[in-house]
Motif scaffolding. Sequence first.
Motif, PDB file in Angstrom:
ATOM      1  N   LEU A 167       3.923 -35.334  16.251  1.00  0.00           N
ATOM      2  CA  LEU A 167       3.231 -36.569  16.565  1.00  0.00           C
ATOM      3  C   LEU A 167       3.935 -37.429  17.610  1.00  0.00           C
ATOM      4  N   ASP A 168       5.185 -37.100  17.931  1.00  0.00           N
ATOM      5  CA  ASP A 168       5.970 -37.878  18.897  1.00  0.00           C
ATOM      6  C   ASP A 168       6.069 -39.337  18.455  1.00  0.00           C
ATOM      7  N   ILE A 169       6.464 -39.559  17.207  1.00  0.00           N
ATOM      8  CA  ILE A 169       6.639 -40.908  16.667  1.00  0.00           C
ATOM      9  C   ILE A 169       8.128 -41.232  16.610  1.00  0.00           C
ATOM     10  N   ASP A 170       8.434 -42.524  16.541  1.00  0.00           N
ATOM     11  CA  ASP A 170       9.840 -42.932  16.516  1.00  0.00           C
ATOM     12  C   ASP A 170      10.172 -43.818  15.325  1.00  0.00           C
ATOM     13  N   LEU A 171       9.321 -43.767  14.266  1.00  0.00           N
ATOM     14  CA  LEU A 171       9.595 -44.563  13.072  1.00  0.00           C
ATOM     15  C   LEU A 171       9.165 -43.789  11.833  1.00  0.00           C
ATOM     16  N   ILE A 172      10.117 -43.592  10.919  1.00  0.00           N
ATOM     17  CA  ILE A 172       9.861 -43.020   9.594  1.00  0.00           C
ATOM     18  C   ILE A 172      10.199 -44.090   8.572  1.00  0.00           C
ATOM     19  N   VAL A 173       9.274 -44.367   7.662  1.00  0.00           N
ATOM     20  CA  VAL A 173       9.481 -45.367   6.614  1.00  0.00           C
ATOM     21  C   VAL A 173       9.567 -44.645   5.281  1.00  0.00           C
ATOM     22  N   LEU A 174      10.590 -44.984   4.480  1.00  0.00           N
ATOM     23  CA  LEU A 174      10.792 -44.361   3.177  1.00  0.00           C
ATOM     24  C   LEU A 174      10.511 -45.375   2.071  1.00  0.00           C
ATOM     25  N   GLY A 175       9.760 -44.943   1.071  1.00  0.00           N
ATOM     26  CA  GLY A 175       9.455 -45.826  -0.046  1.00  0.00           C
ATOM     27  C   GLY A 175       8.925 -45.037  -1.220  1.00  0.00           C
ATOM     28  N   GLY A 176       8.493 -45.743  -2.241  1.00  0.00           N
ATOM     29  CA  GLY A 176       7.976 -45.107  -3.436  1.00  0.00           C
ATOM     30  C   GLY A 176       8.869 -45.362  -4.636  1.00  0.00           C
ATOM     31  N   PRO A 177       8.393 -45.025  -5.826  1.00  0.00           N
ATOM     32  CA  PRO A 177       9.125 -45.366  -7.047  1.00  0.00           C
ATOM     33  C   PRO A 177      10.476 -44.673  -7.175  1.00  0.00           C
ATOM     34  N   PHE A 178      10.698 -43.527  -6.505  1.00  0.00           N
ATOM     35  CA  PHE A 178      11.970 -42.830  -6.614  1.00  0.00           C
ATOM     36  C   PHE A 178      12.854 -43.033  -5.392  1.00  0.00           C
ATOM     37  N   PHE A 179      12.439 -43.937  -4.507  1.00  0.00           N
ATOM     38  CA  PHE A 179      13.339 -44.382  -3.445  1.00  0.00           C
ATOM     39  C   PHE A 179      14.062 -45.611  -3.971  1.00  0.00           C
ATOM     40  N   THR A 180      14.989 -45.376  -4.891  1.00  0.00           N
ATOM     41  CA  THR A 180      15.672 -46.459  -5.602  1.00  0.00           C
ATOM     42  C   THR A 180      16.832 -46.985  -4.771  1.00  0.00           C
ATOM     43  N   ASP A 181      17.334 -48.146  -5.148  1.00  0.00           N
ATOM     44  CA  ASP A 181      18.463 -48.741  -4.413  1.00  0.00           C
ATOM     45  C   ASP A 181      19.689 -47.839  -4.426  1.00  0.00           C
ATOM     46  N   ASP A 182      19.951 -47.178  -5.551  1.00  0.00           N
ATOM     47  CA  ASP A 182      21.116 -46.306  -5.634  1.00  0.00           C
ATOM     48  C   ASP A 182      20.983 -45.073  -4.742  1.00  0.00           C
ATOM     49  N   ALA A 183      19.770 -44.498  -4.702  1.00  0.00           N
ATOM     50  CA  ALA A 183      19.568 -43.256  -3.953  1.00  0.00           C
ATOM     51  C   ALA A 183      19.253 -43.499  -2.488  1.00  0.00           C
ATOM     52  N   VAL A 238       9.032 -52.065   3.303  1.00  0.00           N
ATOM     53  CA  VAL A 238       9.020 -53.486   2.967  1.00  0.00           C
ATOM     54  C   VAL A 238       8.375 -53.710   1.604  1.00  0.00           C
ATOM     55  N   LEU A 239       7.787 -52.668   1.040  1.00  0.00           N
ATOM     56  CA  LEU A 239       7.118 -52.790  -0.251  1.00  0.00           C
ATOM     57  C   LEU A 239       8.122 -52.634  -1.382  1.00  0.00           C
ATOM     58  N   SER A 240       7.719 -53.079  -2.555  1.00  0.00           N
ATOM     59  CA  SER A 240       8.558 -52.966  -3.743  1.00  0.00           C
ATOM     60  C   SER A 240       8.388 -51.575  -4.347  1.00  0.00           C
ATOM     61  N   ALA A 241       8.956 -51.392  -5.527  1.00  0.00           N
ATOM     62  CA  ALA A 241       8.793 -50.119  -6.230  1.00  0.00           C
ATOM     63  C   ALA A 241       7.330 -49.842  -6.552  1.00  0.00           C
ATOM     64  N   GLU A 242       6.515 -50.905  -6.605  1.00  0.00           N
ATOM     65  CA  GLU A 242       5.079 -50.740  -6.857  1.00  0.00           C
ATOM     66  C   GLU A 242       4.340 -50.498  -5.537  1.00  0.00           C
ATOM     67  N   ALA A 243       4.924 -49.669  -4.661  1.00  0.00           N
ATOM     68  CA  ALA A 243       4.395 -49.508  -3.307  1.00  0.00           C
ATOM     69  C   ALA A 243       2.945 -49.040  -3.310  1.00  0.00           C
ATOM     70  N   ALA A 244       2.627 -48.037  -4.140  1.00  0.00           N
ATOM     71  CA  ALA A 244       1.272 -47.495  -4.125  1.00  0.00           C
ATOM     72  C   ALA A 244       0.264 -48.511  -4.654  1.00  0.00           C
ATOM     73  N   ALA A 245       0.618 -49.260  -5.700  1.00  0.00           N
ATOM     74  CA  ALA A 245      -0.299 -50.261  -6.235  1.00  0.00           C
ATOM     75  C   ALA A 245      -0.518 -51.397  -5.240  1.00  0.00           C
ATOM     76  N   VAL A 246       0.585 -51.880  -4.626  1.00  0.00           N
ATOM     77  CA  VAL A 246       0.450 -52.923  -3.611  1.00  0.00           C
ATOM     78  C   VAL A 246      -0.345 -52.387  -2.418  1.00  0.00           C
ATOM     79  N   GLY A 247      -0.066 -51.140  -2.033  1.00  0.00           N
ATOM     80  CA  GLY A 247      -0.826 -50.539  -0.940  1.00  0.00           C
ATOM     81  C   GLY A 247      -2.295 -50.392  -1.277  1.00  0.00           C
ATOM     82  N   ALA A 248      -2.604 -50.033  -2.528  1.00  0.00           N
ATOM     83  CA  ALA A 248      -4.001 -49.901  -2.928  1.00  0.00           C
ATOM     84  C   ALA A 248      -4.735 -51.224  -2.780  1.00  0.00           C
ATOM     85  N   ALA A 249      -4.105 -52.311  -3.214  1.00  0.00           N
ATOM     86  CA  ALA A 249      -4.721 -53.623  -3.022  1.00  0.00           C
ATOM     87  C   ALA A 249      -4.853 -53.948  -1.541  1.00  0.00           C
TER      88      ALA A 249
END
Length: 755
Positions: A680-696, A726-737
Amino acid sequence: MADAHLTPGAGEEAAAGSREVLRGWATGGGPMAVRAQVVLLAEEGVRDAEIARRLGISRQTVGTWRHRWQSAGLPGLEQRPRTGRPATVDEAEVVTRALLAPGGSGAGRAIARELGLSHATVAAIRRRWRLTADAGPGPLVPTVPPLPGPDVWVLGLYADARRAVLLAGTRHSATPTAAPAATVIGEDVLAGLARALEARRPPGKPGVSLAAAGPAAAEPPGTPAAPPPAPDGLDGFLAGAAEHHPGIALHAITLWDDGGRHRAAATGGPSVHLLPARSSWRGFLRAMVALDSTSHPESSRRVYLDLIAALQQAQGPVGWLRESVAGHLRAPRGTAPEGSAAGTSPHPPSSSGVNQIDLGSFNECVVIESVRLSGTITRGEIAHRTGLTQQSVSRIARSLLDRGILVEDAQRRATSGKPRTPVRLCGTAAHALGLHIDPEVLTAVVIDLDGAIVCTCTRPVSADIDPGDFVAQVVALGREALEKARGAVREDGFLGIGVAVPGPVDIASGTVLDPPLMSAWNDLPLLYLLQDHFPCPVIIEKDSLAAAAGERWIGRDRRARDFAYLYLGTGVGSGLYLNGDLYRGVSANAGEFGQLCAIALGRVDADGRPEVLPECNPPVSVPDFAARRGLPAAGGSGGSTAAYRAVGRAAAAGDPAAAGALREVAGAIGRGALGLVDLLDIDLIVLGGPFFTDDAAPFYLEEIGRVVNDFPLARRLRRVEVERSVLSAEAAAVGAASTIFHATFTPRLRGRDRP
């Protein structure tokens, strides 16, 4: 180019054959000679004017035959029947073209020209099938006898060596439904279905309709009695259909019967019908599928692709039944179900919930998008960024201020002239409810227009729960969240409900198909079941795509460019935001990231298909990999959320086994992300989701960032940023809204609106 169009995928041999036919026509004389010569000269690159001069014909004639060749190949050059004098008329084919043709007064004439019929013939057929506005409640399927009721569904198909029977259904209460704005069935599906069913017929059997042949032909003298069907044959199929499709009247329509017998209806079973007298079985099948798909959005391409696959794969008789449509058969709004008091609703409304914000123009969406990305912005800056005139921006801003969508901030003192008053979105002007369905937990959030979470509710769920109980829990959780947010949500500003589900999902019907780890919910018509309980707009989206929508909405100017969102949940999915909008793909299931990782790593099963990677299921793989490296089990059983979080804590504390496990999983995900970057020739990857925890998180960010920057072919031309969501651990729920806000406010051409 024309040969390629004529025989897609057929190769050079078929193209050479087409050229040989053209050369034969060119030397054979007659009207076909001129047409073939036009095409052959055009293929050599000769201009239209020169072709006309050489052949002594007009440039208009040259253009006509060249265009027919390009659009239809050899059949486009052949003689067509004269309008109004057809040899035969297949009424069902006329109906198919009428249902799938674009609307407008010229559609009937276009069909007449295409099929070589008179306009009066086409109009009469459309009236007979009640496809015109003045023909009464329709449509009417004129089988023998006619199907009762205008609301017709295709529910099943039976085919063996002797017969083919189409199973249709009608509602007991004949309430016609409005056709959707666009159809979901294409010519490729209709043609593929007819071919697949034709292939089931024994060789040498004519395709004659019993109704067309007349009653005398149904049982000619001397015809031996056909053997009774096996218990598990047609009779068993019809009996099973009655159990599978409760609450709907069933009708068995004989497409062909080489035994020559018209079956009598069994007591309490489906009624029996023959084809219309002037319809072939192929045309009738196509017409029924087109009628079903234009009347019911849930009768999507996926349903009929499943049928084609069943016909192609079965070795013996085929008895195909689509998933139950009982969940789609809702009574019209305002009607009381049996057993309830008149005028009462079986489900108390959670909110008035109708979309009260009716944006009047594309330019209003452009202004809102500019304000949203900037946070606060003056009218002059809006005009500069959007290219709209100052007058247009002022007029639109006044309207949005009056409706409470925008509010004014404190004035800014200017170097000259009047002070400037910036505007911003009013967060409390609109709210939406987001629901996220996960194999382990249900999450509901209510957010405002700024993306701020008003309230959050969660509820554990087991993967083997009964679908009815599951839907009841989703509804109860949604109502609980709306009740908790009632004081903060304006009644006229609640826009609707977004639902994030694991893929694949059939967006057209709102059906969850084969979600991983949730086999009990296969083919669940979730959208229509939820619409029964919530009197407001409901949108279903894949969880990774929903998370990308939320990232774009809440990320404002930080996400105002193309990016890929990697969603680390029970599995790893991706959501793509490209060219200013979500990229959903043909079936709205773009983002199946695990396949890409397997291909990048060269991991395939024994049959050659990409392997289901354990690395693409972090809560399972990370504890397992850590245990193999010597980390003692902690935090619960292997694969559980607790075990995953325990490994994350150990890695953050410096444990090498835990850190190695996280890096191993991150490396596999990074290989898939590398494929996205190069493709896709993109220059930004965003990581999130419930298992993208602060420790990991540091381990994922470092390892994926290394892979996508060290290995791309164009690494000298770009630096790929790998960032936290930028989303919280509830990324999918916030995204759904956020998909509700995205659908309401994001500027796009009307032809691209969804759902």
